[in-house]
Design an enzyme around this catalytic site. Structure first.
Site, PDB file in Angstrom:
ATOM      1  N   ASP A 289      28.762 118.108  18.434  1.00  0.00           N
ATOM      2  CA  ASP A 289      30.210 118.215  18.516  1.00  0.00           C
ATOM      3  C   ASP A 289      30.767 116.791  18.616  1.00  0.00           C
ATOM      4  O   ASP A 289      30.026 115.823  18.756  1.00  0.00           O
ATOM      5  CB  ASP A 289      30.663 119.098  19.681  1.00  0.00           C
ATOM      6  CG  ASP A 289      32.064 119.653  19.419  1.00  0.00           C
ATOM      7  OD1 ASP A 289      32.730 119.176  18.486  1.00  0.00           O
ATOM      8  OD2 ASP A 289      32.504 120.564  20.147  1.00  0.00           O
TER       9      ASP A 289
HETATM   10  C1  BGC Z   1      35.631 120.593  18.698  1.00  0.00           C
HETATM   11  C2  BGC Z   1      34.945 121.206  17.506  1.00  0.00           C
HETATM   12  C3  BGC Z   1      35.530 120.656  16.231  1.00  0.00           C
HETATM   13  C4  BGC Z   1      35.345 119.163  16.251  1.00  0.00           C
HETATM   14  C5  BGC Z   1      35.799 118.481  14.988  1.00  0.00           C
HETATM   15  C6  BGC Z   1      35.652 119.088  18.616  1.00  0.00           C
HETATM   16  O1  BGC Z   1      36.448 118.522  19.582  1.00  0.00           O
HETATM   17  O2  BGC Z   1      35.013 121.029  19.883  1.00  0.00           O
HETATM   18  O3  BGC Z   1      35.047 122.605  17.559  1.00  0.00           O
HETATM   19  O4  BGC Z   1      34.963 121.258  15.118  1.00  0.00           O
HETATM   20  O5  BGC Z   1      36.065 118.625  17.341  1.00  0.00           O
HETATM   21  O6  BGC Z   1      37.157 118.436  14.864  1.00  0.00           O
END
Ligand code: BGC
Length: 738
Positions: A289
């Site tokens: 993530d």
């Molecule tokens: C989120 C993800 C997301 C990623 C990219 C993160 O902060 O938890 O779900 O896909 O950012 O934007």
């Protein structure tokens, strides 16, 4: 170009052509191996690195990152993927840079948070789940994929299949609610919608199962917080939706921000290697993530970015999103023997595999077609599709006095509430591809049916106390026959990093509701929100309540269709609505306590200031017509295919759709089982007076469960079978499994 690089280029083109032939046979493996053989360690590490196209969008900028450095890395082949790049022209520019400048010309894969649409926005996923309509949900994801693919995107970071029982967590808007069985089915439908039947087609994109794992169980509903969950719950509640969509072919998985059993998910060997890659045989790739790698330093797990690179790679995280750990330290870690090159090779092969499957090696620009972008973005079919999804997502919570449906000729209507005129908030959270102000507002939708209304804002939906508009709203309500109040949360009050400690109507809206009620009791309350709300006062006093969530582009039109009865509401809640935030986590499939249900003495599991019961249970939702259930029949003569039948009749005056739900309870088992668990559902339409026999089959897949070690077992003994309109109104029967 020197002679060697010319030769390599020719060879890569040759591989790409072969890849095309192989693509149809799905036999990419030898092509992948051939590419891998050409790669230096640095280039391998580059494939495992992902950068954001612009910063501060969905996460904080890394300390050492800057645009100039990213640009240099792209040219050197040190980037395998980009996220959040907007529009065909931008995607093409970056792909061209890589195809022209890098030695091996391995195309980038472009990821984006296409959570519920790109430009044409569908309802938030929690709303969609309330439709219980898998076909409509698949179609909605298909629309999102077509639009995203038309702007150069190859990969969405959806679906989120995190089960959550805590409405304080803002991200419940992004999932399918509290139930594992329903969540699995919806996850499969969404993956099918995104990926279609052929990933290499230019209108399908790779999906991503996120966040692995247990992110929905963060303590106190506070985002990014600690998770402490037993393995029995992990195997029975958290894992099944992931397993189901991996079996259905999802090509990528995202790990999570949280720690599980003391180890951050990004470095968690148990989750990523033992479960995902070994036990479930997942052969796509895992992305971290956003900076979840670097965050392991704050967790107190890795001392520096070097250790982040080592522990993430050893833990099984294949691609690093915005931590800069792999690109800075993974080469050195391999050279020092801290990370086995075999693990790096495995990660790179997984990434290349998905790129091959998407057809990017055949044509890196196949998703970049400005003409298609123009033709497909906001296509009329997409607008019609999201409108259909939106009306099916609405849940009728209360309809006393039968104020609904409204008459198209009704005079003297007041519409009150800032959200009624809003064209942004109804889009919901996670709409980074959408244009501002593109939702149809409730006022706009309403006008198409009835223009005999006056509007007063009353109060904002923000958290501030603001009563300036009360007098005007109350005066209008006083002289009106009916008041439609549109209250709830703005799009920025749910989603990531938007946890709440209360579940009330934000700001002054509750006060406004009570002030209006004091002068006019004929209120239809239309709720807009991204999570369950504790609207206990409203339930007690307001005759009609319609849950409309954040419905996306066509919000106002969908709400008006339901308000005026052009569509008979058919949605059912997929998350329990509490009476009070203090009951959270509250969910229907709990375990009984040793003290059982109600007891006449004080020593049982209860609150002294509130009932245990939910305000609205899981599976609950009304229609403008009524359904009668009778004749529950259970035939267990074939023990591995138990037949269940029930008759459902429309006893009201209007045609409508019902969702019949089947629950079971394994009464005594070697591990305690929930008081009920959803194990089947069917959605169907009935004309007035029409009845249908609805049938289900319970196989071992539904009757069994996982032990705390993750072994699936099916036990003998008594099973209760419950069928009905929601998780509380149920006909009951049972059978014995020998
Ligand atoms: C989120 C993800 C997301 C990623 C990219 C993160 O902060 O938890 O779900 O896909 O950012 O934007």
């Amino acid at each position: 170009m020197n002679k060697t690089s010319k030769l390599i280029t020719v060879f890569i083109i040759f591989l790409a052509i072969c890849g095309n032939i192989q693509a149809q046979n799905k036999g990419f493996e030898s092509r992948i191996d051939s590419v891998l053989k050409l790669m230096t360690l640095e280039e391998k590490v580059g494939q495992m690195n992902q950068y954001n196209g612009f910063w501060e969008v969905t996460g904080p900028a890394p300390k050492d990152g800057n645009a100039k450095m990213k640009y240099e890395h792209l040219k050197k082949g040190l980037v395998g993927s980009m996220l959040n790049v907007k529009g065909t022209a931008e995607v093409r520019k970056l792909q061209e840079l890589v195809m022209k400048e890098t030695r091996l010309k391995i195309p980038l894969i472009f990821g984006f948070d296409v959570i519920h649409g790109y430009k044409t926005i569908s309802p938030i996923p929690l709303a969609e789940s309330a439709s219980w309509d898998l076909e409509a949900i698949e179609k909605s994801a298909r629309i999102a994929a077509i639009e995203a693919a038309a702007v150069g995107i190859n990969w969405t970071f959806a679906p989120m299949v995190d089960i959550s029982r805590d409405a304080r967590w803002g991200r419940v808007m992004e999932g399918a609610g509290e139930d594992t069985y329903l969540g699995s089915k919806i996850g499969i439908a969404r993956v099918k919608g995104f990926q279609g039947n052929d990933l290499s087609s230019n209108n399908t994109i790779a999906a991503c199962a996120k966040h692995f794992a247990a992110y929905g169980f963060i303590e106190a509903g506070r985002d990014y917080n600690t998770v402490d969950i037993g393995t029995y719950t992990l195997h029975n509640v958290v894992f099944p939706p992931f397993k189901a969509i991996i079996e259905s072919g999802v090509r990528t998985v995202m790990n999570s921000f949280n720690v599980l059993n003391g180890v951050p998910a990004t470095a968690n060997k148990f989750l990523q290697r033992e479960i995902l890659k070994d036990k479930w045989k997942f052969d796509g790739f895992i992305i971290s993530d956003w900076s979840s790698g670097a965050e392991m330093i704050n967790h107190g797990f890795a001392a520096n970015l070097k250790e982040v690179a080592e522990t993430s790679a050893n833990g099984g995280s294949d691609m690093d999103m915005e931590s800069l750990a792999y690109v800075s330290h993974l080469k050195e870690a391999v050279e020092n023997g801290k990370v086995d090159i075999k693990l790096v090779d495995d990660a790179v092969k997984r990434i290349l595999r998905v790129k091959f499957e998407l057809g990017l090696f055949d044509d890196p620009y196949k998703y970049c077609d400005e003409k298609r972008e123009k033709e497909l973005i906001r296509h009329p079919d997409h607008i019609a599709g999201v409108l259909d999804m939106a009306k099916k997502s609405i849940v009728l919570l209360k309809n006393d006095k039968q104020l609904l449906p409204l008459k198209k000729t009704q005079d003297k209507i007041a519409i009150i509430g800032a959200l009624a005129e809003d064209k942004d908030h109804p889009l919901g959270s996670w709409v980074i591809g959408a244009d501002k102000g593109t939702a149809v507002s409730v006022l706009e939708g309403f006008k198409k049916y009835n223009n005999n209304f006056k509007f007063a804002k009353g109060a904002n939906s923000t958290f501030e106390q603001d009563e300036k508009g009360f007098a005007e709203a109350v005066a209008l309500a006083k002289k009106s026959e009916i008041v439609v109040m549109v209250l709830g949360e703005g799009a920025d009050q749910s989603g990531e990093a938007r946890s709440r400690t209360t579940l009330d109507l934000p700001g002054s809206q509750q006060k406004l509701l009570e002030a209006v009620y004091a002068v006019n009791k004929n209120i239809v309350l239309v709720l807009m929100n991204g999570r369950p709300l504790a609207i206990t006062w409203a339930d007690k006093n307001i005759p009609c309540i319609l849950e409309s969530w954040h419905l996306g582009t066509e919000s106002g039109n969908a709400i008006a269709q339901v308000l005026f009865g052009d569509y008979n509401p058919s949605g059912k809640l997929t998350m329990t609505f509490p009476r009070n935030v203090g009951q959270v986590p509250i969910y229907y499939n709990y375990f009984n306590t040793g003290r059982g249900d109600y007891q006449p003495h004080r020593y049982w599991s209860h609150y002294i200031d509130e009932s245990n019961a939910p305000l609205y249970p899981f599976g609950y939702g009304l229609s403008y017509t009524q359904f009668e259930y009778s004749n529950l029949q259970i035939d267990a003569s074939n023990q591995s295919a138990v037949k269940v039948q029930v008759t459902v009749k429309n006893i009201g005056k209007l045609a409508g759709e019902e969702v019949t739900q089947l629950y079971i309870r394994d009464k005594f088992a070697s591990f305690v089982r929930p008081v009920k668990e959803l194990k089947g559902f069917k959605k169907f339409a009935l004309a007035p007076n029409e009845s249908k026999v609805i049938d289900f089959v319970l196989t071992e897949a539904e009757l069994g469960f996982y032990t705390d070690k993750g072994d699936f077992i099916v036990e003998a003994g008594e099973f209760e079978v419950m069928v009905g309109t929601d998780s509380q109104k149920l006909l009951k029967g049972g059978f014995v499994r020998k």
